[in-house]
Design an enzyme around this catalytic site. Structure first.
Site, PDB file in Angstrom:
ATOM      1  N   LYS A  43       0.826  -1.240   0.071  1.00 24.99           N
ATOM      2  CA  LYS A  43       0.025   0.119   0.104  1.00 24.99           C
ATOM      3  C   LYS A  43       0.763   1.119  -0.108  1.00 24.99           C
ATOM      4  CE  LYS A  43      -2.088  -0.849   3.800  1.00 24.99           C
ATOM      5  NZ  LYS A  43      -1.768  -2.537   4.155  1.00 24.99           N
ATOM      6  N   ARG A 122      -8.601   1.334   9.927  1.00 19.70           N
ATOM      7  CA  ARG A 122      -8.245  -0.112  10.234  1.00 19.70           C
ATOM      8  C   ARG A 122      -9.293  -0.714  10.971  1.00 19.70           C
ATOM      9  NH1 ARG A 122      -2.325   0.735   9.583  1.00 19.70           N
ATOM     10  NH2 ARG A 122      -1.027  -1.163   9.746  1.00 19.70           N
ATOM     11  N   ARG A 161      11.486  -6.332   3.333  1.00 23.13           N
ATOM     12  CA  ARG A 161      10.960  -5.107   3.245  1.00 23.13           C
ATOM     13  C   ARG A 161      12.155  -4.443   3.965  1.00 23.13           C
ATOM     14  NH1 ARG A 161       5.250  -2.546   4.340  1.00 23.13           N
ATOM     15  NH2 ARG A 161       5.641  -3.031   6.283  1.00 23.13           N
ATOM     16  N   ARG A 191      12.066  -2.645   9.431  1.00 23.26           N
ATOM     17  CA  ARG A 191      11.107  -1.768  10.431  1.00 23.26           C
ATOM     18  C   ARG A 191      11.233  -2.924  11.469  1.00 23.26           C
ATOM     19  NH1 ARG A 191       5.800   0.136   7.314  1.00 23.26           N
ATOM     20  NH2 ARG A 191       4.725  -0.948   9.292  1.00 23.26           N
ATOM     21  N   ARG A 202       0.598  -8.760  13.611  1.00 22.44           N
ATOM     22  CA  ARG A 202      -0.132  -7.626  12.697  1.00 22.44           C
ATOM     23  C   ARG A 202      -1.094  -8.312  11.561  1.00 22.44           C
ATOM     24  NH1 ARG A 202       4.746  -4.963   9.766  1.00 22.44           N
ATOM     25  NH2 ARG A 202       3.364  -3.784   8.755  1.00 22.44           N
TER      26      ARG A 202
HETATM   27  P1  AMP Z   1       1.532   0.793   8.920  1.00 20.87           P
HETATM   28  O1  AMP Z   1       2.643   1.708   8.678  1.00 20.87           O
HETATM   29  O2  AMP Z   1       0.668   1.404   8.420  1.00 20.87           O
HETATM   30  O3  AMP Z   1       1.745  -0.676   8.683  1.00 20.87           O
HETATM   31  O4  AMP Z   1       1.467   1.040  10.602  1.00 20.87           O
HETATM   32  C1  AMP Z   1       2.252   0.799  11.175  1.00 20.87           C
HETATM   33  C2  AMP Z   1       1.752   0.386  12.758  1.00 20.87           C
HETATM   34  O5  AMP Z   1       0.950   1.696  13.165  1.00 20.87           O
HETATM   35  C3  AMP Z   1       0.661  -0.556  13.009  1.00 20.87           C
HETATM   36  O6  AMP Z   1       1.087  -2.089  13.158  1.00 20.87           O
HETATM   37  C4  AMP Z   1      -0.119   0.003  14.140  1.00 20.87           C
HETATM   38  O7  AMP Z   1       0.495  -0.502  15.173  1.00 20.87           O
HETATM   39  C5  AMP Z   1      -0.115   1.466  13.909  1.00 20.87           C
HETATM   40  N1  AMP Z   1      -1.133   1.964  13.081  1.00 20.87           N
HETATM   41  C6  AMP Z   1      -1.046   2.835  11.789  1.00 20.87           C
HETATM   42  N2  AMP Z   1      -2.276   3.027  11.670  1.00 20.87           N
HETATM   43  C7  AMP Z   1      -3.320   2.619  12.333  1.00 20.87           C
HETATM   44  C8  AMP Z   1      -4.581   2.616  12.572  1.00 20.87           C
HETATM   45  N3  AMP Z   1      -5.415   3.178  11.711  1.00 20.87           N
HETATM   46  N4  AMP Z   1      -5.148   2.075  13.666  1.00 20.87           N
HETATM   47  C9  AMP Z   1      -4.400   1.315  14.587  1.00 20.87           C
HETATM   48  N5  AMP Z   1      -3.234   1.328  14.482  1.00 20.87           N
HETATM   49  C10 AMP Z   1      -2.515   1.801  13.346  1.00 20.87           C
END
Ligand code: AMP
Length: 249
Positions: A43, A122, A161, A191, A202
């Protein structure tokens, strides 16, 4: 779209008191999109490419948390400190914290260049809050793109990644074994939440909380399913073809 590429997304990453370095080119009907798909489906990469092609700003909630995490401890609110803890474990940050953060960035949702939400919403509660808020603000989503890929492929992408520590560009270890970014020369890091123990958490959170959003947006007539195999450019071309070809766009 070179001008767009230089935008530092300051209002999104730092909050409403910060000004973006480059104002977006305003369009008559800005693209207002949500990207859905399991963690690792690509994404973020697609949001970057779509930003270059459509001009809309890439708004990632994960990026906001990571930006907050790299600030000094005393500059972090207690809610942000707690959010970091959830994030490190790969768990979802509580809806109230995420929603507060997005709501205070309402200006970004009104941006004349449009937006591409990546990683938000989410959960159903977040999706409902966003829907109500956008109705109140008199703005609407044009589409919700759902990137689809088999789980085995997603896990392979996630574990390989790597992100550039300087410019945040994302690569795969198989194409960048040197561990260096070919855009700026920065070091490529994994990461913290891409490590195997966090990836499992996740994926479970995705299945439990985020997958139901597919039905939610399908019922609203906004869902655009896209197969996420092939090169990033191929996937982006496919996305744009479908988006521009759909009757509402
Ligand atoms: P991402 O970069 O989108 O994979 O987000 C990394 C982490 O940030 C996720 O695994 C969550 O811990 C937190 N996070 C990001 N966006 C959200 C969201 N909309 N709701 C809850 N946690 C989030």
């Amino acid at each position: 779209m070179n001008q767009q590429e230089k935008n530092d997304r300051a209002s999104w990453l730092q909050g409403p008191s910060a000004q973006c370095s480059v104002l977006p080119v305003e369009t008559q009907s800005p693209w207002r999109l949500v990207l859905l798909g399991a963690p690792g489906v690509g994404k973020g990469t697609q949001a970057d490419l779509l930003h270059q092609r459509l001009g809309a700003c890439h708004l990632s909630t994960g990026d906001v948390f990571r930006a907050a995490g790299s600030r000094s401890e005393c500059d972090q609110t207690p809610a942000m400190k707690a959010a970091m803890d959830y994030m490190r474990r790969g768990a979802l940050v509580p809806d109230s914290t995420v929603w507060e953060m997005v709501r205070e960035r309402t200006g970004c949702l009104h941006c004349g260049g449009g937006f591409i939400l990546d990683g938000f919403p989410r959960t159903l509660a977040q999706a409902e809050a966003l829907k109500l808020h956008m109705e109140n603000e008199k703005i609407s989503l044009r589409a919700v793109v759902n990137y689809e890929l088999p789980l085995s492929e997603i896990v392979a992408r996630l574990s390989g990644r790597r992100t550039c520590e300087k410019c945040k560009a994302v690569f795969h270890v198989s194409t960048h074994p040197s561990g260096l970014c070919d855009r700026c020369g920065g070091r490529l890091n994994q990461r913290e939440d891409d490590r195997p123990e966090s990836v499992t958490v996740r994926m479970e959170a995705y299945e439990r909380s985020t997958a139901p959003l597919i039905q939610f947006y399908k019922a609203l007539g906004l869902l655009v399913p896209i197969t996420a195999d092939g090169s990033p450019d191929e996937i982006c071309d496919r996305t744009i073809t479908v988006l521009k070809g759909s009757p509402s766009n």
